[in-house]
Design a protein around this motif. Structure first.
Motif, mmCIF file in Angstrom:
data_model
loop_
_atom_site.group_PDB
_atom_site.id
_atom_site.type_symbol
_atom_site.label_atom_id
_atom_site.label_comp_id
_atom_site.label_asym_id
_atom_site.label_seq_id
_atom_site.Cartn_x
_atom_site.Cartn_y
_atom_site.Cartn_z
ATOM 1 N N MET A 191 56.702 48.671 -12.373
ATOM 2 C CA MET A 191 56.711 47.176 -12.582
ATOM 3 C C MET A 191 56.167 47.268 -14.100
ATOM 4 N N ALA A 192 56.637 46.544 -15.109
ATOM 5 C CA ALA A 192 56.298 46.350 -16.439
ATOM 6 C C ALA A 192 55.338 45.197 -16.549
ATOM 7 N N PRO A 193 54.489 45.451 -17.798
ATOM 8 C CA PRO A 193 53.419 44.548 -18.264
ATOM 9 C C PRO A 193 53.866 43.330 -18.695
ATOM 10 N N ALA A 194 52.781 42.188 -19.072
ATOM 11 C CA ALA A 194 52.931 41.206 -19.743
ATOM 12 C C ALA A 194 52.296 39.890 -19.765
ATOM 13 N N ARG A 195 51.014 39.460 -19.708
ATOM 14 C CA ARG A 195 50.071 38.232 -19.887
ATOM 15 C C ARG A 195 48.587 38.414 -19.950
ATOM 16 N N SER A 196 47.864 37.537 -19.903
ATOM 17 C CA SER A 196 46.135 37.619 -20.020
ATOM 18 C C SER A 196 45.448 37.471 -19.057
ATOM 19 N N THR A 197 44.142 38.022 -18.818
ATOM 20 C CA THR A 197 43.775 37.984 -17.502
ATOM 21 C C THR A 197 41.955 37.621 -17.500
ATOM 22 N N GLY B 62 41.423 42.612 -8.700
ATOM 23 C CA GLY B 62 40.938 41.251 -8.632
ATOM 24 C C GLY B 62 40.111 40.689 -9.770
ATOM 25 N N ALA B 63 39.332 41.906 -10.267
ATOM 26 C CA ALA B 63 38.573 41.734 -11.419
ATOM 27 C C ALA B 63 39.437 41.419 -12.778
ATOM 28 N N GLN B 64 40.742 41.931 -12.933
ATOM 29 C CA GLN B 64 41.489 42.015 -13.967
ATOM 30 C C GLN B 64 42.322 40.645 -14.058
ATOM 31 N N ALA B 65 42.376 39.959 -12.718
ATOM 32 C CA ALA B 65 43.189 38.949 -12.767
ATOM 33 C C ALA B 65 42.545 37.734 -13.484
ATOM 34 N N ASP B 66 43.355 36.766 -13.890
ATOM 35 C CA ASP B 66 42.987 35.538 -14.596
ATOM 36 C C ASP B 66 42.399 34.909 -13.475
ATOM 37 N N ALA B 67 40.893 34.115 -13.941
ATOM 38 C CA ALA B 67 39.883 33.482 -13.181
ATOM 39 C C ALA B 67 40.905 31.989 -12.721
ATOM 40 N N ASN B 68 41.322 31.423 -13.487
ATOM 41 C CA ASN B 68 42.071 30.197 -13.301
ATOM 42 C C ASN B 68 43.103 30.304 -12.317
ATOM 43 N N LEU B 69 43.728 31.295 -12.526
ATOM 44 C CA LEU B 69 45.107 31.764 -11.448
ATOM 45 C C LEU B 69 44.497 32.064 -10.102
ATOM 46 N N LEU B 70 43.374 32.858 -9.921
ATOM 47 C CA LEU B 70 42.899 33.270 -8.788
ATOM 48 C C LEU B 70 42.127 32.059 -8.219
ATOM 49 N N LYS B 71 41.718 31.032 -8.773
ATOM 50 C CA LYS B 71 41.299 29.878 -8.195
ATOM 51 C C LYS B 71 42.384 29.022 -7.718
ATOM 52 N N SER C 193 49.503 37.980 -13.985
ATOM 53 C CA SER C 193 48.062 38.221 -15.042
ATOM 54 C C SER C 193 47.528 39.654 -15.113
ATOM 55 N N VAL C 194 48.137 40.656 -14.390
ATOM 56 C CA VAL C 194 47.384 41.977 -14.311
ATOM 57 C C VAL C 194 48.381 43.057 -14.734
ATOM 58 N N PRO C 195 48.023 44.092 -15.422
ATOM 59 C CA PRO C 195 48.871 45.113 -15.928
ATOM 60 C C PRO C 195 49.438 45.967 -14.689
ATOM 61 N N LYS D 201 58.876 39.926 -15.369
ATOM 62 C CA LYS D 201 59.078 39.264 -16.831
ATOM 63 C C LYS D 201 57.935 38.722 -17.412
ATOM 64 N N ASN D 202 57.010 38.141 -16.754
ATOM 65 C CA ASN D 202 55.908 37.453 -17.258
ATOM 66 C C ASN D 202 54.517 38.232 -17.130
ATOM 67 N N GLN D 203 54.845 39.398 -17.017
ATOM 68 C CA GLN D 203 53.292 40.098 -16.775
ATOM 69 C C GLN D 203 52.682 40.596 -18.060
ATOM 70 N N VAL D 204 51.573 40.879 -17.948
ATOM 71 C CA VAL D 204 50.547 41.104 -18.969
ATOM 72 C C VAL D 204 50.810 42.741 -19.352
ATOM 73 N N TYR D 205 50.221 42.960 -20.714
ATOM 74 C CA TYR D 205 50.342 44.471 -21.116
ATOM 75 C C TYR D 205 48.853 45.170 -20.847
ATOM 76 N N SER D 206 47.871 44.377 -20.808
ATOM 77 C CA SER D 206 46.424 44.983 -20.975
ATOM 78 C C SER D 206 45.476 43.602 -20.186
ATOM 79 N N PRO D 207 44.457 44.288 -19.516
ATOM 80 C CA PRO D 207 43.495 43.371 -18.902
ATOM 81 C C PRO D 207 42.614 42.564 -20.046
ATOM 82 N N GLY D 208 41.870 41.694 -19.559
ATOM 83 C CA GLY D 208 41.059 41.159 -20.436
ATOM 84 C C GLY D 208 39.699 41.749 -20.730
ATOM 85 N N ALA D 209 38.765 41.184 -21.246
ATOM 86 C CA ALA D 209 37.476 41.459 -21.483
ATOM 87 C C ALA D 209 36.630 41.614 -20.088
ATOM 88 N N THR D 210 35.512 42.441 -19.883
ATOM 89 C CA THR D 210 34.861 42.583 -18.657
ATOM 90 C C THR D 210 33.877 41.422 -18.710
#
Length: 383
Positions: free
Chosen positions: A19-25, A122-131, A168-170, A218-227
């Protein structure tokens, strides 16, 4: 969890996905995170177009207010998936107790590795999207019928929400979940699970799913966000230290490797159990995103120090207690009590008595006393 396992087991193949990467988390969404982790951890993922990561705010704006030329691709794809897979969803016996069983040989410590990968995802996923995914599940539960199937519209909204979480996850994090679950799943399980539904409907759903995953990829992120940021020197942290020191002897006496945790609650009705799960989802949705992310990261670290008996270190146990206390403090009291009351309704008195019988009663009472004191500190900090 039933849906996650079913999709994984019906369609798992010997070919491993890519699976290929692409968006923020950003954060954890407890129930939604685990289900989402399994949901798109599927075979036949192939390399596709990639793009750079975009800020969370820009992603949200694109999804919510962009013009037609920049439509919500995942939402559109989810509509097609829902239309093609709804017959399959109705074929499934969602009330089957089979989903409580291990998908292969009972290996609690190996299963823990898979759970750990889900927590990391779960920790790497975007908070708003998880909500949003948690909210979609809450709405879907409200339209569930006697057969355990939600409405077609809510089926679509749940698929869309989970697709956005996965995007939202690599790639590497998604693949970690897929591979760890595959490692504890008996190879005969997928064939058996497919035999329980209409084969043509299952195949149609799977073809639609493959198209859906291409859009998600196609819409996936490359790397996770900050801890997460973790408070230091707060009252909950100090109270967690006291709780942990007082309850650690009790913790070490619990048989964490027992299969009793897979047993259904005696006499619990499916409808009441679903209501309790729904209250937990609502609570997770209301919790602070950073606090949830910090709790997930604390659990991940604690799993890393678990010994052969399933017990983590005292230091990591303290960190987990503090993190959970902060999560609870970020949720209104009414929502916490909704969860407590819903689960109290489905847990008969025989259960705590059974669990109490397996440990030193003095240590259990000391742990309970310390917990009540901890609860008071959390309540004082609660919003």
């Amino acid at each position: 969890l039933k849906a996650a396992r079913l999709v994984l087991e019906c369609f798992a193949s010997s070919q491993k996905p890519r699976m290929a990467p692409a968006r923020s988390t950003k954060v954890l969404g407890v129930c939604g995170a685990v289900a989402a982790a399994c949901y798109l951890a599927k075979p036949a993922f192939v390399s596709g177009p990639q793009r750079g990561a975009t800020p969370v705010a820009a992603a949200a704006a694109a999804a919510l207010v962009a013009p037609a030329a920049h439509a919500d691709e995942i939402g559109d794809a989810a509509k097609k998936l829902a239309s093609a897979s709804y017959e399959f969803a109705k074929d499934v016996d969602w009330n089957n107790g089979l989903y409580l069983q291990a998908p292969g040989t009972f290996q609690p410590l190996e299963a823990l590795k898979a759970i750990d990968k889900m927590i990391v995802m779960g920790a790497q996923a975007d908070a708003n999207l998880l909500k949003a995914a948690a909210d979609a599940h809450h709405r879907a539960i409200a339209t569930i019928g006697q057969n355990g199937v939600t409405s077609k519209q809510d089926w679509e909204l749940v698929n869309a929400a989970l697709g956005r979480v996965i995007a939202s996850v690599p790639e590497s994090t998604v693949m970690d979940v897929y591979n760890s679950v595959s490692a504890i799943t008996d190879p005969g399980v997928p064939v058996y699970m497919k035999s329980l539904v209409n084969g043509a409907n299952a195949d149609r759903a799977y073809r639609a799913f493959l198209e859906f995953k291409d859009v998600v990829k196609k819409n996936q992120v490359y790397s996770p966000g900050a801890t997460a940021t973790v408070p230091f020197g707060d009252d909950i942290g100090a109270a967690a230290k006291k709780l942990s020191e007082a309850s650690y002897p009790f913790l070490k006496e619990v048989d964490w490797l027992s299969d009793i945790y897979l047993k259904p609650l005696p006499g619990a009705k499916i409808g009441d159990t679903m209501k309790a799960i729904d209250k937990a989802i609502v609570m997770g949705s209301a919790a602070d995103g950073n606090a949830l992310k910090a709790a997930a990261e604390a659990h991940h670290k604690a799993i890393g120090s678990i010994d052969g008996q399933g017990v983590t270190s005292l230091e990591d146990y303290e960190a987990v207690n503090a993190a959970l206390g902060r999560v609870v403090a970020s949720v209104p009291t009414s929502k916490v009590m909704d969860v407590y009351n819903a689960f109290a309704k489905i847990v008969p008195g025989t259960v705590p008595n059974k669990m109490f019988s397996g440990v030193n009663p003095l240590d259990a009472n000391a742990a309970a006393k310390a917990f009540y004191e901890f609860k008071d500190v959390v309540k004082a900090a609660q919003r």
